[in-house]
Each structure stands twice: as structure tokens, then as C-alpha cells.
Design a protein around this motif. Sequence first.
Motif, short mmCIF file in Angstrom:
data_model
loop_
_atom_site.label_atom_id
_atom_site.label_comp_id
_atom_site.label_asym_id
_atom_site.label_seq_id
_atom_site.Cartn_x
_atom_site.Cartn_y
_atom_site.Cartn_z
N VAL A 224 12.20 24.58 -24.43
CA VAL A 224 12.28 25.86 -25.15
C VAL A 224 12.20 25.66 -26.66
CG1 VAL A 224 13.81 27.81 -25.70
CG2 VAL A 224 13.59 27.03 -23.32
N ARG A 225 11.23 26.29 -27.27
CA ARG A 225 11.16 26.39 -28.73
C ARG A 225 10.12 27.46 -29.07
NH1 ARG A 225 7.93 22.15 -27.53
NH2 ARG A 225 5.82 22.36 -28.38
N ALA A 226 10.18 27.98 -30.27
CA ALA A 226 9.25 29.04 -30.68
C ALA A 226 7.81 28.58 -30.48
CB ALA A 226 9.50 29.41 -32.14
N GLY A 227 6.98 29.45 -29.95
CA GLY A 227 5.56 29.15 -29.78
C GLY A 227 5.17 28.72 -28.39
N VAL A 228 6.15 28.33 -27.58
CA VAL A 228 5.85 27.89 -26.21
C VAL A 228 5.63 29.12 -25.32
CG1 VAL A 228 6.83 26.73 -24.18
CG2 VAL A 228 7.13 25.75 -26.46
N ALA A 229 4.65 29.02 -24.41
CA ALA A 229 4.40 30.13 -23.49
C ALA A 229 5.55 30.23 -22.49
CB ALA A 229 3.09 29.91 -22.74
N CYS A 230 5.96 31.45 -22.17
CA CYS A 230 7.03 31.64 -21.20
C CYS A 230 6.64 31.05 -19.84
CB CYS A 230 7.36 33.12 -21.05
SG CYS A 230 8.07 33.82 -22.56
N SER B 276 4.19 35.76 -16.60
CA SER B 276 4.42 36.20 -17.97
C SER B 276 3.27 35.81 -18.89
CB SER B 276 5.72 35.57 -18.50
OG SER B 276 5.93 35.96 -19.83
N ASP B 277 2.89 36.71 -19.78
CA ASP B 277 1.88 36.34 -20.78
C ASP B 277 2.50 36.33 -22.19
OD1 ASP B 277 2.23 39.02 -21.10
OD2 ASP B 277 0.17 39.59 -20.62
N SER B 278 3.83 36.23 -22.25
CA SER B 278 4.51 36.22 -23.55
C SER B 278 4.73 34.80 -24.05
CB SER B 278 5.88 36.90 -23.43
OG SER B 278 5.76 38.18 -22.89
N TYR B 279 5.00 34.70 -25.34
CA TYR B 279 5.35 33.43 -25.96
C TYR B 279 6.75 33.53 -26.55
CZ TYR B 279 0.56 31.96 -25.33
OH TYR B 279 -0.63 31.59 -24.77
N LEU B 280 7.46 32.43 -26.53
CA LEU B 280 8.80 32.42 -27.10
C LEU B 280 8.72 32.56 -28.62
CD1 LEU B 280 10.49 29.60 -24.97
CD2 LEU B 280 10.71 32.09 -24.72
N GLU B 281 9.71 33.29 -29.17
CA GLU B 281 9.80 33.42 -30.62
C GLU B 281 11.24 33.15 -31.03
OE1 GLU B 281 7.73 36.85 -32.46
OE2 GLU B 281 7.10 37.36 -30.43
N ALA B 282 11.41 32.64 -32.24
CA ALA B 282 12.76 32.36 -32.73
C ALA B 282 13.58 33.64 -32.72
CB ALA B 282 12.69 31.77 -34.14
N GLY B 283 14.82 33.55 -32.23
CA GLY B 283 15.69 34.71 -32.17
C GLY B 283 15.75 35.36 -30.80
N MET B 284 14.85 34.94 -29.89
CA MET B 284 14.98 35.44 -28.52
C MET B 284 16.17 34.77 -27.86
SD MET B 284 11.05 35.50 -27.13
CE MET B 284 9.92 36.86 -27.54
N VAL C 298 16.45 30.86 -28.71
CA VAL C 298 15.22 30.17 -29.11
C VAL C 298 15.23 29.97 -30.63
CG1 VAL C 298 12.69 30.25 -29.07
CG2 VAL C 298 14.01 31.32 -27.21
N GLU C 299 14.91 28.72 -31.04
CA GLU C 299 14.82 28.41 -32.47
C GLU C 299 13.43 27.87 -32.77
OE1 GLU C 299 18.12 25.71 -32.73
OE2 GLU C 299 19.53 27.33 -33.21
N GLU C 300 13.14 27.70 -34.05
CA GLU C 300 11.79 27.23 -34.43
C GLU C 300 11.44 25.91 -33.76
OE1 GLU C 300 9.41 28.72 -35.71
OE2 GLU C 300 10.44 30.49 -36.50
N ASN C 301 12.42 24.99 -33.73
CA ASN C 301 12.11 23.64 -33.25
C ASN C 301 12.87 23.24 -32.01
OD1 ASN C 301 10.27 23.04 -35.41
ND2 ASN C 301 12.10 23.08 -36.72
N GLY C 302 13.39 24.20 -31.30
CA GLY C 302 14.15 23.87 -30.09
C GLY C 302 14.95 25.07 -29.66
N CYS C 303 16.16 24.83 -29.21
CA CYS C 303 17.01 25.96 -28.85
C CYS C 303 18.47 25.57 -28.95
CB CYS C 303 16.69 26.46 -27.45
SG CYS C 303 17.18 25.34 -26.12
N GLU C 304 19.32 26.60 -29.03
CA GLU C 304 20.76 26.38 -29.00
C GLU C 304 21.25 26.88 -27.65
OE1 GLU C 304 22.94 28.55 -32.01
OE2 GLU C 304 24.86 28.15 -31.03
N ILE C 305 21.92 25.99 -26.91
CA ILE C 305 22.54 26.44 -25.66
C ILE C 305 23.78 27.21 -26.05
CG2 ILE C 305 23.62 25.70 -23.50
CD1 ILE C 305 21.86 23.26 -23.52
N LEU C 306 23.85 28.48 -25.66
CA LEU C 306 25.01 29.27 -26.05
C LEU C 306 26.21 28.76 -25.26
CD1 LEU C 306 23.31 32.75 -26.39
CD2 LEU C 306 23.64 30.97 -28.09
N ALA C 307 27.30 28.57 -25.98
CA ALA C 307 28.47 27.96 -25.35
C ALA C 307 28.78 28.64 -24.04
CB ALA C 307 29.67 28.07 -26.29
N GLY C 308 29.13 27.91 -23.04
CA GLY C 308 29.46 28.46 -21.74
C GLY C 308 30.07 27.34 -20.94
#
Lengths: 376, 376
Positions: free
Chosen positions: B278-284, B326-334, B358-368
Motif C-alpha cells: 500500500v502506497r499512493a499511486g498503486v492500483a487498488c 476496481s479501477d481506482s488508484y490509492l491516494e495519500a489520505g485514503m 495510505v501515505e505517499e511512500n507507504g502506509c500507517e497501520i492504524l493502531a489496533g
Amino acid sequence: MAGKSKQDEETFRILADAPVNFYSGRISCIRSKLVDLEVEAVLFFDMKNIRYLIGFSGSDGVLLVGESRVVLMVDGRYVTQAKGEARGAEIFEYSDKIDGIVEVMTDSGLQTVGFESVAINFDHCLSLKNRLDGLELRPVSKEIGSLRAIKDQNEIELIKKAVEISSQALISTLELVRPGMSERDIALELEYRMRGEGAEKVSFETIVASGRNAALPHATPGFRKIELGDFVVIDYGAVYGGYHSDETCTFVVGNITDRQREVYGIVKDAHDRAVDSVRAGVACEEVDRIARNHIESAGLGKYFSHGTGHGVGLDVHEAPRISAESDSYLEAGMVITIEPGIYIPDLWGVRIESMVLVEENGCEILAGMPKDLRIL
Amino acid sequence: MAGKSKQDEETFRILADAPVNFYSGRISCIRSKLVDLEVEAVLFFDMKNIRYLIGFSGSDGVLLVGESRVVLMVDGRYVTQAKGEARGAEIFEYSDKIDGIVEVMTDSGLQTVGFESVAINFDHCLSLKNRLDGLELRPVSKEIGSLRAIKDQNEIELIKKAVEISSQALISTLELVRPGMSERDIALELEYRMRGEGAEKVSFETIVASGRNAALPHATPGFRKIELGDFVVIDYGAVYGGYHSDETCTFVVGNITDRQREVYGIVKDAHDRAVDSVRAGVACEEVDRIARNHIESAGLGKYFSHGTGHGVGLDVHEAPRISAESDSYLEAGMVITIEPGIYIPDLWGVRIESMVLVEENGCEILAGMPKDLRIL
């Protein structure tokens, strides 16, 4: 663990598993309408109707009921559940819903099919129509909108059980209510107790509206703490075997003004008069008019901002509507709410709601909370 | 009273009441699309979009956003609430929704209006079209379907708080889980604890599926009692300030077979690989393929019967979809879920789901909850 479910598994199974012939009778009822509808089959999208017709309780799927075939279409998530629950239906698995419907309809050689036009969104409907070359889709929601309005004995038992669960939970919750307790905490305790009494879920988000918030018919429980002299409106319900209860009580905390007592009395009288008018053959709009006239004659008509009631069953709101716009008539076996209210903006509000079972010569008030003014 | 809400009212207000300029920015965003959409205004029927655009949290209403006017149309039940909540919108009261829309659109002198075609049913849409002489309605759901996909900082804070509430509740619920406890009672305790931790409601009906039931991706918690050796799948979430959390944990009770350990590991690896991608720009669809390929390479592809994930926000399922279609792409902030699963009919199942930002260069796993195999 305070929340150990009191529900008796065996009772639940007996009540919730309607005999197979219930389902076949319901399918026969749809088949008997096909000629009048001038269609060869009906496509169902409303999951409550699908549950009613074949017993499948999943949250996504499509049902085709024709003269020769009954086909439940589901995606991969629901195949195992569908095989276990659906009575008298073939199971068809799709990965894309529209593709699946097209394939089943084409294979069945159908030419004119009715569909639940209130249960499909405009986009999906258009996609489906565009894919069905030479097959005509005809909206039939109006004609089958009252499919579930008249309840059989099994359904009535489930509704009565839901009412019993919810009122038992409210009785024990009321013991906790005192000034300083927040609306949210009252709602939480009530919902927890309903589940503990055996509800599979709550009918809808519980409304606990106190003080000025009680002037909002659809308030969300907030952080406001109960104060002396508040009206507290509690609108709540439980689901049992898929069937809903729906009741509203308005209490006063500690002390009451003459004006509060007067307005409560007006709503209570409107409620009682409407209940007294309920019997098979009466127009739904007439029941609404009786409640509304009483509130209007007290000069408070503009503060009664919603209809008088609605049917209750697998959905918490279903046919018939009890309102000025309704063109339906009551029939024996319908279960409806009677729920007049008066909401004075920025001051307070009162709503009193009971569920009643329509009978040939009157109605049965389904056991619930007493509706006389109660000061907590 | 065990359920005293721990939530701090002040914190809630700060987080939940987005500053007015949030709303005006969102309205500007819609206005900036009008030219491309070739419409003069857009009619919104989706209550979550309406909440997003003007802050009104009621459960019924219609919003018109045009170049010069923003009008929220509601019936009598919601007028007081609308006046209190809606930012930057006129309030128009209707008694019949279609009549109300027609009146507002006609008064505004509009000629071409976009509408949310996936949020209105076919019947209502037809009634509306038939009443709007000379005014063209144009479906725009596809074009605005990702309106809420990218979250701002305020929304991310609310989601993180929802995740925190739900995982705290699960941690304390797990202390109770032992053989003999029913799925329903686990679900009840978990939901009660989420509410006690400050959830305004639960994100969806909690899934607690044990033993053979764990093979149903969308099981309803039943009377089945937990047994030694069971997989227990718990899919749950809390709502805070309108924003949802959504997480799934699969535990083993008491002891585990080699085959269970192996399958858990396959799902966990599929989950981890997808998260890593997962990072911005990758196809879903690429994220879905990575999870799916891993499960397929283990020969279990046919048992992964759903998509890999979805966006989460004001709705528990919203754009983007993480699936092969899906035909969407990941964007930062999703904010999306990653939730592969393997369901072996009549045996058991495993699903592991995390929410990630989703972040520009990867992702943050939301605490859980941690996702390593845990034996209860």
C-alpha cells in the motif's frame, strides 16, 4: 458477566424457524399475483422480503420467483449460509450481481419480469435494463408493497416476544435513571439489557431525549445529563427472530409543571383515541385524523410534525403507513404503531407510542409499558 | 452501573465539530466540479455525503448544492436539528419530499441538475423526473463517488479514536472468552464495552463466528458455544464522531492443529504482503492481486470469496474498493481495510483485517490489535 443472555435457545428455534409450508404458502401468494401483474416472474431486491419468502437472512442477494423456478442469487460470501437457510429455492452464485441476474433471467427464457423498483437504485436499474436485450422489466413495488403487512400467528408470537424483551429491559433500566445520568448512558444500559434479555439486536438506534432535546422527534442520545423537571422521551425496540418491537415512553423526572401535565394529557388522549379507532376496515388516514384532530383542537397541531404510525414486522417501518397521505385500510392481522407527539422547539416534547394488533372488531394492545404519566 | 461512558465530552466536541471552513471547503469542491459535470447544481440523497458537506447528521433529507444556493430540505421531524447542525445551508421544510425538491428546484430557476443516482431508488427517481417539466436530471454518482475517499487530519483523528475505542473494548472482552461462552454473549459484551469506551454506536452488527460458523464470512452471532480448538473470527468496529472503525481478529481457543496454524499463516502473510504494497499511486486491484495470489499459490484461492478491502470513513464501506474489479488508484489520505480470508465450508475459517492510512511512500497501520496468531 452481567449480560448472560436469558434467551431460551429452544424457544427461539421453534419461533424463529417458520415451518417450510409458511414459505411455500408465501411463494404461492406471489405466484398467484403474476397474472394480474402481467409478468412471468418477480425479481426481489429487498432483503426483508427475501427473508419473508424463503427464510434467507443474509444482507445481500436477489431472488427470482417465477411459475416454475425460485432462484436465490448470492455472492461467494453467502453461499454456505444460503444453502443452510433458503427453503425451496435454487442457489445461484455470482461474482457480479448484474451479470448473475442477466444469466439467470436469460437461462429461464423469461420475457416480462416484475421488479422491486423501490429496492434498487437508479444506476443499478439502468445497468440491468441495458443488459436485458428484449426482456421487459416492469416496476411492481406498489402492487407488492403490502406483501408482509398481515402477520400470521407465528409472526405475531415473535413480535410479542420482542415487545416483552424490550419492556423488561426498560423496566430494569428505569431503576437507574436519576438526575445527573446522561442520555447516552441511559441508551447504553437499555440496549445492553435488551440484548441480555434475548434480543438479537436493537430495532434502531435508541432515542433518549431529555429537556430541550425532547423537542427533536429523532434526537440522538447525547452527553446532556438528566435534570429535575425534564421530560425524557425514550423510543426503543428489540429484534427477536427477525421481528421488531417499537415503543415510546415519555417520563418526567422529579417534578412536573401544570403545562407539562396538560400537554402529556393531550398526547395521551390523542394516543388513546387513535387506539380506540383501530379495527379492520378503518382507513389508515382516519386513524391519523383522529389523533391529529385532538392535538389540533388543543391549538398544538403545528407541533405534531409526523404521521401517527406505521406497520412493524421484519422491518421496523413497513406497510401500512398511518398518515394523512395513506390510502390503505386496516386489515385483521396487521401490527401497527400509534405514536402521536407534541414537540415545542427549544422547550420540550412528548411522544407516546404503542404497538397494536388489528382485529376484526378492535385491536389488541401488545403488552408493553403502561402509558399513564409516570414521574421518575 | 458498569457502563458509565469514559468519553470526554470536550474532546468529542473538538474532534466531532469540524470547523465551519471544513464545510465551506467541501462545498467549494462540489462547486468546482459543476462545469465538468455540465450541471448547474447537484442533488444529494446520500445522508453521509450530506453530513460530510454541511454537518447535518439526521437520517432523512435532500441537499441541493448550486453555484449560488445551498439548500437542505427536511421534513418536520428534522427542522430543529437541521437549524442547529447545518452549516452554510438554507433550511427548507417539506411535507412531501418530491414536492419539496420540485419547489426548491423550480424556485432556483435551474435547468440541468446532477443527482446521486445510486442513492435514490428507481421509483422515486421516476416520480421526480416526471414532475420536473423542462428540467434535466443527470446521474453523477460515478463522478462524485470518491468525494469522501481522501481524509483530512480531523477525519483521521476521529478514525484513530474509533479504532482505539474498539480495540480497548476487545482487549477487555477477550478476558472473558472461554469454552462454553456463546457467540452472542461475546458479541454483546464487546458491543457494550465499545459503547462504554465512548463509541456512539457500533459500526455494524458485530460478527463472532466460531467453529464451523467461522466458515461463513458474514455470520450472525448465534447460540453456539465456544469449544476447545475453535477458530473464533471477530469482526467489529466502533463509531466516533460519525467515523467508523473496522477490524477482524481470528483467535484459536485452547489448542491448535498443524493445519489451522498453516492456514492462519497463509492468511497472515497475504495480509502482510498486501499491507506492504500500500502506497499512493498503486492500483487498488494490484493490492487485491497481491493478497489473492498468495492464497492462490497455496491452492486455496477458491476459499477467498470476497474482495481484499474497502475505504472506511463516515460509512463503514465506502470508496475505494480494493478488489479485482476496481479501477481506482490509492491516494495519500485514503483510509482502507486489508482483509483477506480463507473459508473452508463446514470446517472453519480465518480472516485478518487491519485499517491502514495510505501515505505517499507507504502506509500507517492504524493502531489496533496485534495480528500474530493468538491462542486464547
